[in-house]
Design a protein around this motif. Structure first.
Motif, PDB file in Angstrom:
ATOM      1  N   LEU A 102      12.548   6.650  35.546  1.00 34.32           N
ATOM      2  CA  LEU A 102      13.592   7.431  36.213  1.00 34.32           C
ATOM      3  C   LEU A 102      13.346   8.934  36.115  1.00 34.32           C
ATOM      4  O   LEU A 102      14.083   9.737  36.685  1.00 34.32           O
ATOM      5  N   PHE A 103      12.302   9.301  35.340  1.00 32.48           N
ATOM      6  CA  PHE A 103      12.097  10.714  35.024  1.00 32.48           C
ATOM      7  C   PHE A 103      10.655  11.125  35.341  1.00 32.48           C
ATOM      8  O   PHE A 103       9.914  10.390  35.996  1.00 32.48           O
ATOM      9  N   ASP A 104      10.263  12.301  34.824  1.00 29.29           N
ATOM     10  CA  ASP A 104       8.875  12.743  34.875  1.00 29.29           C
ATOM     11  C   ASP A 104       8.214  12.353  33.554  1.00 29.29           C
ATOM     12  O   ASP A 104       8.414  13.022  32.526  1.00 29.29           O
ATOM     13  N   ALA A 105       7.421  11.290  33.581  1.00 28.12           N
ATOM     14  CA  ALA A 105       6.733  10.852  32.356  1.00 28.12           C
ATOM     15  C   ALA A 105       5.475  11.706  32.181  1.00 28.12           C
ATOM     16  O   ALA A 105       4.723  11.932  33.128  1.00 28.12           O
ATOM     17  N   VAL A 106       5.247  12.156  30.952  1.00 27.21           N
ATOM     18  CA  VAL A 106       4.147  13.082  30.690  1.00 27.21           C
ATOM     19  C   VAL A 106       3.069  12.376  29.861  1.00 27.21           C
ATOM     20  O   VAL A 106       3.315  11.987  28.712  1.00 27.21           O
ATOM     21  N   VAL A 107       1.880  12.196  30.449  1.00 33.05           N
ATOM     22  CA  VAL A 107       0.766  11.550  29.761  1.00 33.05           C
ATOM     23  C   VAL A 107      -0.080  12.641  29.106  1.00 33.05           C
ATOM     24  O   VAL A 107      -0.534  13.566  29.778  1.00 33.05           O
ATOM     25  N   THR A 108      -0.237  12.513  27.797  1.00 32.19           N
ATOM     26  CA  THR A 108      -0.995  13.541  27.075  1.00 32.19           C
ATOM     27  C   THR A 108      -2.203  12.927  26.387  1.00 32.19           C
ATOM     28  O   THR A 108      -2.250  11.726  26.094  1.00 32.19           O
ATOM     29  N   GLY A 109      -3.192  13.764  26.083  1.00 31.91           N
ATOM     30  CA  GLY A 109      -4.321  13.354  25.277  1.00 31.91           C
ATOM     31  C   GLY A 109      -3.966  13.402  23.802  1.00 31.91           C
ATOM     32  O   GLY A 109      -2.855  13.787  23.431  1.00 31.91           O
ATOM     33  N   ASP A 110      -4.922  13.027  22.953  1.00 33.08           N
ATOM     34  CA  ASP A 110      -4.634  13.001  21.521  1.00 33.08           C
ATOM     35  C   ASP A 110      -4.256  14.364  20.972  1.00 33.08           C
ATOM     36  O   ASP A 110      -3.473  14.487  20.019  1.00 33.08           O
ATOM     37  N   ASP A 111      -4.825  15.393  21.582  1.00 32.93           N
ATOM     38  CA  ASP A 111      -4.536  16.742  21.101  1.00 32.93           C
ATOM     39  C   ASP A 111      -3.257  17.313  21.713  1.00 32.93           C
ATOM     40  O   ASP A 111      -2.892  18.450  21.434  1.00 32.93           O
ATOM     41  N   GLY A 112      -2.581  16.529  22.555  1.00 32.33           N
ATOM     42  CA  GLY A 112      -1.337  17.015  23.143  1.00 32.33           C
ATOM     43  C   GLY A 112      -1.527  17.630  24.518  1.00 32.33           C
ATOM     44  O   GLY A 112      -0.547  17.973  25.183  1.00 32.33           O
TER      45      GLY A 112
END
Lengths: 252, 252, 252, 252
Positions: free
Chosen positions: D145-155
């Motif tokens: 329902l939102f903006d999902a944020v995919v990050t790497g291990d370092d953020g």
């Protein structure tokens, strides 16, 4: 003959400030609009009860700046058409109510309630007599905060005790009804008394002293004043405990 | 019996945009308030003429957002109390006027005019008959921009030509009057015709076709429509040329 | 570096009441929008002159309730973007202007004028120096109603005489300009003086006494204060006599 | 250097209609004003969090008619001064945010959040880095329902998945921070892309594709969207469960 509901919505709501809007529009509980649940403004409870009692015309008395009320209600609620009158100065409840005098014919019926209260049963106004001034009474724990109505055994009103410590009755009025003719009489009396009465209670006591008659009907079951944060929370609880048995929802 | 003035102030004023306010509040001319000269809103000319003809109640029909009109007029103008009704959608003049139906009793008198016009003589509404639908007629140079009213020798209205090129009469209506009973009849007819009429002219033609009667009174002398910049300038000139002979100024 | 126009639009306009809208929106004269002539709000004259002098940002300081100004101007005027700040209490012109302090960088240019005045020449603000506080001066017949600016032979401001009977100069300021840095300095001085100055004149006098410098530029030709009905009529005449030589009209 | 909070309050709130007021002003929870408990508008939670993170200037982007927001907040909240910009047409979140561009200097800090959300911890914005675009992430049950944020291990942010069914991360952004310089860069990119992006997510993805960098900080604990009746009730429960540990209340 028309049944009019008069809704005095001119108060400042200083007990529950700051709100970003007129206190009569505080969302309390909800209503179903088809399948969708919608927020419901506190004053809708009163308007619905008036319509349930047959009102086909609603007159809202507002003060300058409370345009959000007009924006919200517009031209009609369900079967009832709405008009608006303006109370230019904050001169109390009686002055606000009597702004509607030019609209009411002697043969009309007048229903009056407070737009920041929620009460049950929903058909309370239908239990009031049509021929005379008649108050819908509710039992409350702290009558000294309200207009306590002292009645005789037959229900005749003997006195209204306005915000009096140690009130002699736990029954307070939450709404009332009268013929247009009586509304006009009360207006004349108010004018005669130099428009001094701000509360309904003192005006009615004077009316009784002059031989007027009024009746109290102990048909009220629960009553919440939503004019404070405390009352607001109480109302939310009351509505969860007691959802409308006979849901009345009017498209706006 | 009450005399009501109905003021349809729900229009958008698209011919004179952008204004930062409702077109009915455009300042045109001035009035004296004691020794001080004050700006005067164009709609005050109509309200004053209604009061001069005896109106004790004014109903203004506004559209949502035109709260500046309520802020300006408030609860009363001089001896007349004011109430407001709302036209939720822009559905034309007839719909706006008939929003007042719930307020009018059959025995009342109804005065109707347009709040963005200035006309003389000021007592024009008093020259209309009380017993039937009666139009106050003004001679104009371009009747094809208005509702031209064709009358017989006796003044009986034969037809209203709505914005018709080559109109058969230079006399257009600028205001009208009727008993509450006739107002209700016209409302019923409008409902019957599926609320199709937006202009008064087509509705009245249908009313005439069904045997209704209406009268035209050629008592109007000058008439300016302030709904355009051109008309606005004309109104300023008219008011300089013809200051009120019988100044009527009502404290608000 | 940005050129900011600051428009103090928080005043009550009590000299021209009742208006149904903010006095800065009074229609005066007109502008062409393609082929169509449109009414023009008095404050548009100032905004146009600011943009003509290079302003790309306009900050309007309004008081609560004057939302009609925001409704009218919206997000931008021509090439200039607009933002709004609020003066919560009517504490005078200085307080209104300094509400913009958080928006101005030291390296910016600041243009200030009064939104209920009309003046010529239109490019007056461009004639003011950029390096110091600089006033655009206009000759008027009754300088005792304004801030009369006494200058030396070189144009240096010696004193501002605020609404003083028998003012020593017929030149009054109608607008002014300064670097952001000076605006901040004036703000600090105002704070130091307990925000006592409501008028610009007394603050500038104090600034001069402390060694500040200011210049007067006698480039103004005509100046009308539209804050009264008299000035309103004068402005209409001025605009008829002197239509813009270099018409500037910005789509809104 | 100034820390700015930008509050996009231009949305229509269609998911929670009808409200009689702007959805950002819905009362949720309360605050103590001395000994008195006061209702608190939902957007105050965001404004308080911005001030807690050092914001001294708040810019609210509103749409026409939402004057109740200006009436409520006025000129300042506690130590922060407020200004208002207008989004004339409903063109989405990016357009609303970039209305503030003229106010922001490259060296300023920019904080952005949504005024109809309530989240914890209150000092979340202080946990974001100052040198680059940085998102405050919250774990939610329905990231689609939102903006999902995919990050790497370092953020480092790899991708933002906008309202995507089966989103690859349960972490969604609830607020973000960046230098003014980056805000200007994003604005330029948005202009270059024909102002097509309405959501922040698609714009940021494009920014990443061009070599821009962004970071996700998983410091958020709870997050409620108050834009629906369901979320409204959830927020009331969250606030009862988790009253502010470090109460921040700013006089208005």
């Amino acid at each position: 003959m028309s049944i009019w509901g008069i809704v005095p919505a001119a108060g400042m709501g200083s007990r529950i400030q700051p709100l970003a809007f007129s206190k009569e529009l505080l969302p309390v509980g909800s209503r179903l609009d088809g399948e969708t649940e919608r927020p419901k403004a506190v004053s809708e409870y009163l308007v619905e009860r008036m319509i349930l009692a047959g009102a086909s015309r609603i007159c809202m008395a507002i003060s300058p700046g409370k345009w959000d009320i007009i924006a919200y209600y517009g031209g009609s609620v369900g079967p009832a058409s709405i008009c608006y009158v303006v109370q230019p100065e904050p001169r109390g409840l009686c002055d606000a109510l009597f702004r509607a005098v030019p609209l009411i014919a002697p043969g009309d019926q007048v229903l009056i309630g407070l737009p920041d209260t929620v009460w049950f049963p929903e058909d309370g106004l239908s239990r009031l007599g049509e021929g005379a001034l008649s108050f819908l009474l509710f039992p409350v724990q702290r009558p000294e905060l309200f207009d306590a109505v002292v009645t005789g055994d037959d229900g005749r009103v003997l006195e209204i005790q306005v915000k009096r410590p140690g009130a002699a009755s736990v029954w307070v009025w939450g709404a009332f009804r009268m013929p247009g003719r009586v509304f006009h009489d009360l207006h004349r009396l108010w004018r005669e008394r130099q428009e001094r009465d701000t509360y309904v209670g003192t005006l009615v006591n004077s009316w009784l002293a002059r031989g007027g008659e009024a009746w109290g009907v102990r048909a009220g079951e629960s009553y919440v004043d939503v004019g404070t944060l405390h009352g607001y929370r109480e109302a939310i609880q009351l509505l969860e405990r007691r959802p409308s048995e006979a849901p009345v929802s009017f498209a706006r």
